[in-house]
Design an enzyme around this catalytic site. Structure first.
Site, mmCIF file in Angstrom:
data_model
loop_
_atom_site.group_PDB
_atom_site.id
_atom_site.type_symbol
_atom_site.label_atom_id
_atom_site.label_comp_id
_atom_site.label_asym_id
_atom_site.label_seq_id
_atom_site.Cartn_x
_atom_site.Cartn_y
_atom_site.Cartn_z
ATOM 1 N N THR A 8 -0.787 70.171 52.752
ATOM 2 C CA THR A 8 -0.892 69.103 51.802
ATOM 3 C C THR A 8 -0.093 69.139 50.554
ATOM 4 O O THR A 8 0.391 70.166 50.130
ATOM 5 C CB THR A 8 -2.351 68.828 51.465
ATOM 6 O OG1 THR A 8 -2.561 67.504 51.670
ATOM 7 C CG2 THR A 8 -2.787 69.235 50.162
ATOM 8 N N LYS A 40 -7.426 63.315 51.970
ATOM 9 C CA LYS A 40 -7.656 64.492 51.136
ATOM 10 C C LYS A 40 -7.987 64.149 49.693
ATOM 11 O O LYS A 40 -8.121 65.040 48.858
ATOM 12 C CB LYS A 40 -6.421 65.388 51.177
ATOM 13 C CG LYS A 40 -6.037 65.778 52.596
ATOM 14 C CD LYS A 40 -4.676 66.406 52.624
ATOM 15 C CE LYS A 40 -4.135 66.462 54.028
ATOM 16 N NZ LYS A 40 -2.745 66.882 54.050
ATOM 17 N N GLY A 52 -9.115 65.637 44.733
ATOM 18 C CA GLY A 52 -8.300 65.917 45.903
ATOM 19 C C GLY A 52 -8.332 67.398 46.192
ATOM 20 O O GLY A 52 -8.645 68.199 45.322
ATOM 21 N N SER A 131 1.200 72.724 49.206
ATOM 22 C CA SER A 131 2.511 73.262 49.556
ATOM 23 C C SER A 131 3.668 72.455 48.984
ATOM 24 O O SER A 131 4.711 73.007 48.663
ATOM 25 C CB SER A 131 2.640 73.358 51.075
ATOM 26 O OG SER A 131 2.369 72.107 51.666
#
Length: 178
Positions: A8, A40, A52, A131
């Protein structure tokens, strides 16, 4: 050996009176994309808080529930709910093994909460985790300084930029606004 779950990019900010959070939809296990449309980000506390997650989805849902319980308990006080979650997350025998980060914000505050007891309030109010978080953060900072885009457009364009760079981020976005 279990596969590493990488997931994500989440980006949240308040800009020109609008508070927005968004994420991509990709869930990756090892080198395989398992899902394209994961959600998310969400609204909490009667649509006054945006949240989130990045990390393991099951862990994040547990943390969302605990955070939402704290928001109720402390009548929507974002900071107090975050502190209580961080304390419990760090000290509880079960919770301390959960692997996720939470990004939470309302119209006044933006916080990142981790399982090590960290509560980080970014200087510029822009939250970016996951990421592709660094890519989205850089894009959002530049767009806020050098464009006339709305908060929602900045989140969208920044997440799209991250999706073009980070292999763990896709361009199927979920965006929530207060």
């Amino acid at each position: 050996m279990s596969e590493i779950i990488r997931a994500t990019t989440v980006l949240g900010l308040t800009y020109n009176g609008k508070t927005v959070i968004g994420s991509d939809g990709q869930l990756t296990v090892g080198q395989t994309i398992m899902k394209h449309k994961a959600k998310k980000v969400r609204k909490l506390c009667n649509d006054t808080v945006l949240a989130g997650f990045a990390g393991a989805a099951a862990d994040a849902f547990t943390l969302f529930a605990k955070f939402e319980d704290n928001l109720e308990k402390y009548r929507g006080n974002l900071e107090r709910a975050a502190v209580e979650l961080a304390k419990e997350w760090r000290t509880d025998k079960y919770l301390r093994h959960l692997e996720a980060l939470l990004a939470v914000l309302n119209k006044e505050k933006s916080l990142i909460i981790s399982g090590t007891g960290e509560i980080i309030e970014p200087d510029d109010g822009i939250l970016a985790i996951g990421s592709g978080g660094s890519y989205a953060l850089a894009a959002a900072r530049m767009l806020m300084c050098h464009s006339s885009l709305s908060a929602t457009e900045i989140v969208e364009k920044s997440l799209q930029a991250a999706a073009e760079i980070c292999v763990y981020t896709n361009s199927i976005l979920t965006i929530e606004e207060l």
